[in-house]
Design an enzyme around this catalytic site. Sequence first.
Site, PDB file in Angstrom:
ATOM      1  N   SER A   1      -1.402 -10.378  -1.670  1.00  0.00           N
ATOM      2  CA  SER A   1      -0.272  -9.532  -0.794  1.00  0.00           C
ATOM      3  C   SER A   1       0.306  -8.406  -1.341  1.00  0.00           C
ATOM      4  CB  SER A   1       0.762 -10.531  -0.497  1.00  0.00           C
ATOM      5  OG  SER A   1       1.609 -10.793  -1.561  1.00  0.00           O
TER       6      SER A   1
ATOM      7  N   HIS B   1      -3.044 -14.090  -6.010  1.00  0.00           N
ATOM      8  CA  HIS B   1      -2.440 -12.984  -5.432  1.00  0.00           C
ATOM      9  C   HIS B   1      -3.206 -12.184  -4.513  1.00  0.00           C
ATOM     10  CE1 HIS B   1       1.089 -10.404  -4.951  1.00  0.00           C
ATOM     11  NE2 HIS B   1       1.880 -10.992  -6.041  1.00  0.00           N
TER      12      HIS B   1
ATOM     13  N   SER C   1      -4.697  -2.999   5.599  1.00  0.00           N
ATOM     14  CA  SER C   1      -5.352  -3.470   4.413  1.00  0.00           C
ATOM     15  C   SER C   1      -4.868  -4.761   3.975  1.00  0.00           C
ATOM     16  CB  SER C   1      -5.649  -2.599   3.123  1.00  0.00           C
ATOM     17  OG  SER C   1      -4.290  -2.166   2.740  1.00  0.00           O
ATOM     18  N   HIS C   2      -3.475  -5.259   4.284  1.00  0.00           N
ATOM     19  CA  HIS C   2      -2.743  -6.280   3.848  1.00  0.00           C
ATOM     20  C   HIS C   2      -2.298  -7.134   5.008  1.00  0.00           C
ATOM     21  CE1 HIS C   2      -3.287  -4.352  -0.089  1.00  0.00           C
ATOM     22  NE2 HIS C   2      -3.260  -5.473  -0.649  1.00  0.00           N
TER      23      HIS C   2
ATOM     24  N   ARG D   1       7.596   5.196   7.771  1.00  0.00           N
ATOM     25  CA  ARG D   1       6.429   5.110   8.541  1.00  0.00           C
ATOM     26  C   ARG D   1       6.477   3.469   8.869  1.00  0.00           C
ATOM     27  NH1 ARG D   1       2.167   2.302   8.372  1.00  0.00           N
ATOM     28  NH2 ARG D   1       2.467   1.781   6.106  1.00  0.00           N
ATOM     29  N   ARG D   2       6.514   2.718   7.896  1.00  0.00           N
ATOM     30  CA  ARG D   2       6.578   1.317   7.914  1.00  0.00           C
ATOM     31  C   ARG D   2       7.403   0.588   9.065  1.00  0.00           C
ATOM     32  NH1 ARG D   2       7.568  -2.463   5.087  1.00  0.00           N
ATOM     33  NH2 ARG D   2       8.608  -1.437   3.334  1.00  0.00           N
TER      34      ARG D   2
ATOM     35  N   LEU E   1      11.280   9.363   3.611  1.00  0.00           N
ATOM     36  CA  LEU E   1      11.649   8.302   2.499  1.00  0.00           C
ATOM     37  C   LEU E   1      10.352   7.375   2.950  1.00  0.00           C
ATOM     38  CD1 LEU E   1      15.406   7.510   2.941  1.00  0.00           C
ATOM     39  CD2 LEU E   1      14.330   9.040   1.366  1.00  0.00           C
ATOM     40  N   PRO E   2      10.057   6.865   1.560  1.00  0.00           N
ATOM     41  CA  PRO E   2       8.808   5.800   1.491  1.00  0.00           C
ATOM     42  C   PRO E   2       9.306   4.529   2.331  1.00  0.00           C
ATOM     43  CG  PRO E   2       9.692   6.099  -0.374  1.00  0.00           C
ATOM     44  CD  PRO E   2      10.141   7.021   0.236  1.00  0.00           C
TER      45      PRO E   2
ATOM     46  N   THR F   1      -5.638  -2.777 -10.022  1.00  0.00           N
ATOM     47  CA  THR F   1      -5.099  -1.732  -8.893  1.00  0.00           C
ATOM     48  C   THR F   1      -3.497  -1.750  -8.967  1.00  0.00           C
ATOM     49  OG1 THR F   1      -5.364  -3.365  -7.339  1.00  0.00           O
ATOM     50  CG2 THR F   1      -7.011  -1.705  -7.342  1.00  0.00           C
TER      51      THR F   1
ATOM     52  N   ASP G   1      -7.742  -1.048   0.847  1.00  0.00           N
ATOM     53  CA  ASP G   1      -8.285   0.189   1.603  1.00  0.00           C
ATOM     54  C   ASP G   1      -9.668   0.485   1.323  1.00  0.00           C
ATOM     55  OD1 ASP G   1      -6.196   0.522   3.322  1.00  0.00           O
ATOM     56  OD2 ASP G   1      -4.904   1.690   1.545  1.00  0.00           O
TER      57      ASP G   1
ATOM     58  N   LYS H   1      -0.781   9.585 -16.311  1.00  0.00           N
ATOM     59  CA  LYS H   1       0.666   8.881 -15.747  1.00  0.00           C
ATOM     60  C   LYS H   1       0.526   7.416 -15.181  1.00  0.00           C
ATOM     61  CE  LYS H   1       2.804  13.337 -15.925  1.00  0.00           C
ATOM     62  NZ  LYS H   1       3.419  14.443 -15.321  1.00  0.00           N
TER      63      LYS H   1
HETATM   64  P1  NDP Z   1       0.273   3.623   0.020  1.00  0.00           P
HETATM   65  O1  NDP Z   1      -0.303   4.963  -0.662  1.00  0.00           O
HETATM   66  O2  NDP Z   1      -0.095   3.482   1.588  1.00  0.00           O
HETATM   67  O3  NDP Z   1       1.786   3.991   0.171  1.00  0.00           O
HETATM   68  C1  NDP Z   1       2.711   4.034  -0.961  1.00  0.00           C
HETATM   69  C2  NDP Z   1       4.151   4.030  -0.815  1.00  0.00           C
HETATM   70  O4  NDP Z   1       4.294   5.453  -0.494  1.00  0.00           O
HETATM   71  C3  NDP Z   1       4.641   3.437   0.476  1.00  0.00           C
HETATM   72  O5  NDP Z   1       5.865   2.790   0.177  1.00  0.00           O
HETATM   73  C4  NDP Z   1       4.589   4.486   1.552  1.00  0.00           C
HETATM   74  O6  NDP Z   1       5.405   4.315   2.482  1.00  0.00           O
HETATM   75  C5  NDP Z   1       4.944   5.865   0.612  1.00  0.00           C
HETATM   76  N1  NDP Z   1       4.432   6.880   1.203  1.00  0.00           N
HETATM   77  C6  NDP Z   1       3.286   7.324   1.874  1.00  0.00           C
HETATM   78  N2  NDP Z   1       3.191   8.401   2.047  1.00  0.00           N
HETATM   79  C7  NDP Z   1       4.331   9.271   1.896  1.00  0.00           C
HETATM   80  C8  NDP Z   1       4.831  10.347   2.006  1.00  0.00           C
HETATM   81  N3  NDP Z   1       4.274  11.244   2.676  1.00  0.00           N
HETATM   82  N4  NDP Z   1       6.177  10.456   1.979  1.00  0.00           N
HETATM   83  C9  NDP Z   1       7.010   9.659   1.165  1.00  0.00           C
HETATM   84  N5  NDP Z   1       6.324   8.226   1.101  1.00  0.00           N
HETATM   85  C10 NDP Z   1       5.427   8.030   1.387  1.00  0.00           C
HETATM   86  O7  NDP Z   1       0.073   2.401  -0.671  1.00  0.00           O
HETATM   87  P2  NDP Z   1      -1.161   1.895  -1.635  1.00  0.00           P
HETATM   88  O8  NDP Z   1      -2.382   2.024  -0.611  1.00  0.00           O
HETATM   89  O9  NDP Z   1      -1.073   2.454  -2.875  1.00  0.00           O
HETATM   90  O10 NDP Z   1      -0.777   0.367  -1.470  1.00  0.00           O
HETATM   91  C11 NDP Z   1      -0.814  -0.421  -0.388  1.00  0.00           C
HETATM   92  C12 NDP Z   1      -0.337  -1.803  -0.525  1.00  0.00           C
HETATM   93  O11 NDP Z   1      -1.220  -2.463  -1.333  1.00  0.00           O
HETATM   94  C13 NDP Z   1       0.938  -1.870  -1.277  1.00  0.00           C
HETATM   95  O12 NDP Z   1       1.784  -2.629  -0.152  1.00  0.00           O
HETATM   96  C14 NDP Z   1       0.840  -2.710  -2.555  1.00  0.00           C
HETATM   97  O13 NDP Z   1       1.624  -3.916  -2.695  1.00  0.00           O
HETATM   98  C15 NDP Z   1      -0.679  -3.548  -2.158  1.00  0.00           C
HETATM   99  N6  NDP Z   1      -1.549  -3.765  -3.392  1.00  0.00           N
HETATM  100  C16 NDP Z   1      -1.447  -5.271  -3.616  1.00  0.00           C
HETATM  101  C17 NDP Z   1      -1.951  -5.346  -4.911  1.00  0.00           C
HETATM  102  C18 NDP Z   1      -1.948  -6.934  -5.364  1.00  0.00           C
HETATM  103  O14 NDP Z   1      -2.593  -6.972  -6.465  1.00  0.00           O
HETATM  104  N7  NDP Z   1      -1.334  -7.788  -4.747  1.00  0.00           N
HETATM  105  C19 NDP Z   1      -2.966  -4.359  -5.790  1.00  0.00           C
HETATM  106  C20 NDP Z   1      -2.821  -3.111  -5.007  1.00  0.00           C
HETATM  107  C21 NDP Z   1      -2.033  -2.722  -3.891  1.00  0.00           C
HETATM  108  P3  NDP Z   1       4.984   3.875   4.016  1.00  0.00           P
HETATM  109  O15 NDP Z   1       4.512   2.529   3.977  1.00  0.00           O
HETATM  110  O16 NDP Z   1       5.960   3.870   4.806  1.00  0.00           O
HETATM  111  O17 NDP Z   1       3.827   4.829   4.308  1.00  0.00           O
HETATM  112  O1  PYC Z   2      -5.468  -3.930  -2.452  1.00  0.00           O
HETATM  113  O2  PYC Z   2      -5.861  -3.415  -4.519  1.00  0.00           O
HETATM  114  C1  PYC Z   2      -5.730  -4.233  -3.633  1.00  0.00           C
HETATM  115  C2  PYC Z   2      -5.341  -5.740  -3.782  1.00  0.00           C
HETATM  116  C3  PYC Z   2      -5.446  -6.261  -4.933  1.00  0.00           C
HETATM  117  C4  PYC Z   2      -5.180  -7.705  -4.581  1.00  0.00           C
HETATM  118  C5  PYC Z   2      -4.620  -7.702  -3.546  1.00  0.00           C
HETATM  119  N1  PYC Z   2      -4.524  -6.393  -2.979  1.00  0.00           N
END
Ligand code: NDP
Ligand code: PYC
Length: 339
Positions: free
Chosen positions: A122, A120, A47-48, A311-312, A307-308, A160, A189, A232
């Site tokens: 990313s 923004h 998604s990014h 996977r990445r 650990l978070p 978000t 997503d 929360k």
């Molecule tokens: P995810 O729910 O995919 O992942 C959240 C975190 O939890 C990651 O660090 C992930 O690690 C970790 N994680 C996931 N599953 C597990 C598990 N089973 N055990 C331990 N850790 C776990 O992220 P989101 O979908 O919430 O967000 C995705 C991206 O979107 C983020 O990078 C965020 O910065 C970006 N975003 C940007 C915004 C903006 O305004 N610029 C707004 C909202 C989101 P791993 O990656 O290894 O799975």
């Molecule tokens: O995935 O929520 C999101 C997002 C917002 C701005 C950039 N990513």
Amino acid sequence: MTNKINLSLDQIYDLSFKILFKYGVSEPHASAIAKVILAGERDECISHGVYRLGVLVHTINQGHVSKTAEPKMTIDDTSIVKVDAQYAFSPLAFEKGVEELARKTKQVGIAALQINHCYHFSALWPEVEIIAAHGLVGIAMTPSHAWVTPAGGNYPVLGTNPLAFSWPREHAVNPYVFDFATSAIARGDLELHDRTNTELPDNVAIDRDGNITKNAKAVIDGGSMLTFGGYKGSALSTMIELMSGALLEDLTSQESLDLDAGKKSFPCHGELLFAFDPSKFGLGNIAKTTASAERLFKSITDQGARLPSQRRFAARKRSQENGVFISKHIYSEIQKLLE
Ligand code: NDP
Ligand code: PYC
């Protein structure tokens, strides 16, 4: 893999740079943005990754974002580094400020990087990873657009609002990093679910009548998203509005969406990052801090939990060896941007 196309990491960077440059983005901005898109695709954060190029071009075509403005950095005797992005995209502003953030942090123990007036789009983990690469603990947060209804409420006012954290680890071990949206699903997503016509997970969004829905289109057409963890997540998200919106005298997610006026561009607001120097905290025995942190990580992974970012980091290794596999559908949409 027949519906996928295999590209090298260099090809991802070149493709991203070429598209941005074609649409008038200056070389330093195009390079900074292409690096972030490459990182997203490489780490399989779909998604990014390159998917973002379509919305980047759309945002550029709306005419509000600056394609060339150079970020302006202000350094004074406080521990706050300020970078005004001047209504350009955020990655170059971060690049401009992060070295000074690291320098100040190492000098005084704790410092902040305040970015104002940036578009923004990313993920935040590339940024906190850079802070960790300096041997520092990092925190980053930013608002977005008001797509999210607060817990117990009935209309969207929160973004978000992602929150990211990094903890440096020794011996070339990847840092401990998490980065998540405070909404139950990231907007990127949700948009991908809409494009691929797939069901949303349970309890992440509501339709225009307030009913839980798994239909992404119903969310985009007048519905809204929910926070993770109920009240929360709602409180954390509100903190992010306050800290990286109001505190910076920049826009909240509501104000960003108002500014957008239905154009569906990327959000425009500020970002706040903190860095902490572990060697300046504690009681002078950094080895004790390191050992304590490592014991904690081990006690998590020893029981089978991951650990978070694990996977990445695994995805990164795969991509570095084999390149990335992009959906042919997304690839052909990206190619159209070059026509
Ligand atoms: P995810 O729910 O995919 O992942 C959240 C975190 O939890 C990651 O660090 C992930 O690690 C970790 N994680 C996931 N599953 C597990 C598990 N089973 N055990 C331990 N850790 C776990 O992220 P989101 O979908 O919430 O967000 C995705 C991206 O979107 C983020 O990078 C965020 O910065 C970006 N975003 C940007 C915004 C903006 O305004 N610029 C707004 C909202 C989101 P791993 O990656 O290894 O799975
Ligand atoms: O995935 O929520 C999101 C997002 C917002 C701005 C950039 N990513």
